[in-house]
Enzyme design. Structure first.
Site, PDB file in Angstrom:
ATOM      1  N   LYS A 182       0.869  -1.163   0.000  1.00  0.00           N
ATOM      2  CA  LYS A 182       0.000   0.000   0.000  1.00  0.00           C
ATOM      3  C   LYS A 182       0.911   1.220   0.000  1.00  0.00           C
ATOM      4  CE  LYS A 182      -3.751   2.465   2.319  1.00  0.00           C
ATOM      5  NZ  LYS A 182      -3.090   3.796   2.236  1.00  0.00           N
ATOM      6  N   GLY A 239       5.133   3.616  10.855  1.00  0.00           N
ATOM      7  CA  GLY A 239       4.254   4.777  10.897  1.00  0.00           C
ATOM      8  C   GLY A 239       3.917   5.175  12.317  1.00  0.00           C
ATOM      9  N   SER A 240       2.793   5.835  12.467  1.00  0.00           N
ATOM     10  CA  SER A 240       2.415   6.400  13.755  1.00  0.00           C
ATOM     11  C   SER A 240       1.941   5.328  14.729  1.00  0.00           C
ATOM     12  CB  SER A 240       1.293   7.424  13.565  1.00  0.00           C
ATOM     13  OG  SER A 240       0.095   6.786  13.148  1.00  0.00           O
ATOM     14  N   GLU A 263       6.665  -0.745  13.323  1.00  0.00           N
ATOM     15  CA  GLU A 263       7.583   0.169  14.011  1.00  0.00           C
ATOM     16  C   GLU A 263       6.806   1.455  14.228  1.00  0.00           C
ATOM     17  OE1 GLU A 263      10.041   3.514  13.401  1.00  0.00           O
ATOM     18  OE2 GLU A 263      11.128   2.101  12.100  1.00  0.00           O
ATOM     19  N   CYS A 300      13.007   8.129  12.769  1.00  0.00           N
ATOM     20  CA  CYS A 300      12.437   7.368  13.886  1.00  0.00           C
ATOM     21  C   CYS A 300      13.441   7.168  15.002  1.00  0.00           C
ATOM     22  CB  CYS A 300      11.909   6.025  13.393  1.00  0.00           C
ATOM     23  SG  CYS A 300      12.988   5.186  12.235  1.00  0.00           S
TER      24      CYS A 300
END
Length: 505
Positions: A182, A239-240, A263, A300
């Site tokens: 995606k 991502g978040s 993550e 990150c």
């Protein structure tokens, strides 16, 4: 711009359009239009991936290695177009994108080299003992096998290395798993070019076209459809925290729960030990400022926190303020990320006990540095201060003594990294911190800064929740292939029926 996106999804080697579309948001120039993902497209991609698995999952290690190298070559053949559209979509400088492209192709080639040996298969053999008493032992062999189609979500902050052809895709393909990606709507043109490169490599290597599909954009219904599709056997996500946790819960709620390798978030604390601060407080403040603002703080592993004894904190703070003061506004990857950064900074500033050391004004898609200080007591009383603020913001936590520094260390949730800055005289304290940090982080550093993740055999890019959703996994390095493999034991299987790699144990 010389490259004009076709704006299509890539479903099993075919360019496919849907009824709805969305537009990119470049920093300059005209926006491009892309077909919007749908659950129906997800279903077609997953079905093609399952069909492909019956051949691709049983290819030789050499066939998959050659495929990975072909993908790397195809990406490099599109280097100019990738840099051009990537810079327009993300605002990242050419040098950063060129370096990230090199990391992307480098990890593809690293996995090719890794699977040419059999170490990752963890081959084991217990020979038959027909005369053993009181019971004979059968012939037993074990090896790791690919799990099936894998879903990958492209990341916003790394349009290449953690996206369409990034580490999750590379490790899954190396394991023998078809991939459905995606794409992230923040950089759809960049993702499209990389998707085209992978599709070209599939054709050149004569593989089933369902080995790779790319579904662009789409709302939550598309992500939900992907993680809940019964043919998907694992998910890779960067991502978040809120987005990842929602997808994790969906994976767990399936009739067949599947692993979600997410993550999600980390503040990456640094512990500045007394002897090191006494010897080089200015260098520590400057070094922290440089790491904190690298890439507008959109890493990150950004070290958002420094824990220092309170009687030493100001010296480090003064050096950091001086270094941060010369950093101008930096362009963030998306307007949404810039807004979230401003909201996070405002929330920290309003927290009881937090003192502002450096403030600035940032608007639109820009970010400027902020620096705050809070006592260890106030830190320990407010868990919200542990929440990640994605951007160039730092917080100094002052510990009244060594015991409180250790208490603060124990209070942390899971982290990607934890750092100690120390001199020889800090060894005893470092020994006390080490077992705590081992329980808190996937990577522990001494006298360095965590921004910058080496892609190699020993790297661990993961950690206890909420740094990641699976503490035994890494999303960077060759060990990440283990996420998409499972052990199979073969009992008394004739050699001619066994997988080829299991025959020579």
């Amino acid at each position: 711009m010389s490259y004009t996106p076709h704006g299509s999804h890539l479903i099993a080697g075919e360019k496919v359009q849907s009824d709805e579309s969305f537009s990119s948001a470049p920093i300059s120039g005209p926006a491009n239009t892309f077909s919007k993902g749908t659950p129906d497209l997800v279903a077609k991609a997953c079905e093609a991936a399952e069909d492909a698995f019956w051949s691709y999952g049983y290819t030789s290690r050499e066939e998959r290695a050659a495929f990975l190298e072909c993908i790397a070559d195809e990406i490099e053949a599109r280097a100019t177009e990738i840099t051009e559209i990537g810079s327009l979509e993300t605002g990242l400088p050419e040098g950063r994108l060129q370096g990230e492209r090199g990391r992307t192709t480098g990890q593809l080639r690293l996995f090719a080299s890794h699977i040419r040996t059999t170490d990752f298969l963890d081959l084991r053999h217990d020979e038959a003992l027909p005369d053993r008493q009181p019971l004979p032992r059968p012939d037993l062999r074990m090896m790791q096998r690919p799990i099936g189609p894998v879903a990958v979500f492209g990341a916003s902050n790394f349009p290449l290395a953690f996206s369409v052809g990034g580490g999750d895709t590379a490790s899954a393909l190396a394991a023998g798993c078809p991939v459905v990606v995606k794409g992230h709507s923040a950089h759809p043109g960049t993702g499209e070019i990389v998707g085209d490169a992978i599709t070209a490599a599939v054709k050149k290597c004569g593989l089933h076209p369902g080995v790779f599909s790319l579904v662009q954009g789409g709302g939550r219904d598309v992500g939900t459809a992907l993680v809940q599709h019964p043919l998907i056997k694992a998910v890779g996500f960067t991502g978040s925290l809120w987005g990842g946790r929602a997808l994790y819960d969906l994976c767990a709620a399936r009739p067949e729960p599947i692993p979600f390798f997410g993550e999600l978030g980390s503040v990456n604390p640094m512990f500045l030990l007394p002897e090191a601060v006494a010897a080089r407080s200015e260098d520590l403040g400057k070094g922290w400022a440089g790491s904190l603002t690298m890439g507008a703080g959109q890493f990150c592993t950004n070290p958002g926190l420094a824990i220092i004894l309170e009687d030493q904190a100001q010296a480090v703070a003064d050096a950091a303020i001086a270094a941060l003061g010369s950093v101008g506004a930096q362009l963030m990857l998306t307007n949404s990320m810039a807004n979230t950064y401003r909201e996070g900074v405002w929330a920290i500033a309003q927290t009881t006990g937090v003192r502002e050391l450096l403030t600035s004004m940032c608007d639109q898609r820009n970010a400027t540095p902020y620096l705050f200080m809070v006592s260890g007591d106030d830190w320990l009383s407010n868990a919200k201060l542990q929440e990640e603020v994605f951007g160039p913001m730092g917080v100094i936590v002052t510990a009244r003594d060594v015991d409180q520094m250790l208490t603060i260390a124990k209070s942390f949730e899971g982290q990607l990294t934890a750092t100690m800055h120390m001199d020889e005289g800090d060894t005893a304290l470092a020994r006390q911190l080490m077992p705590i940090l081992e329980r808190k982080a996937g990577r522990i550093l001494v006298n360095g800064y965590p921004t910058g993740v080496e892609v190699c055999d020993t790297m661990v890019h993961g950690g206890p929740y909420p740094a990641s959703t699976n503490f035994g996994a890494t999303s960077v390095g060759t060990l990440s292939i283990r996420r998409f493999l499972r052990p199979v034991c073969y009992q008394n299987i004739p050699l001619g029926v066994l997988p080829e790699d299991a025959q020579d144990i």
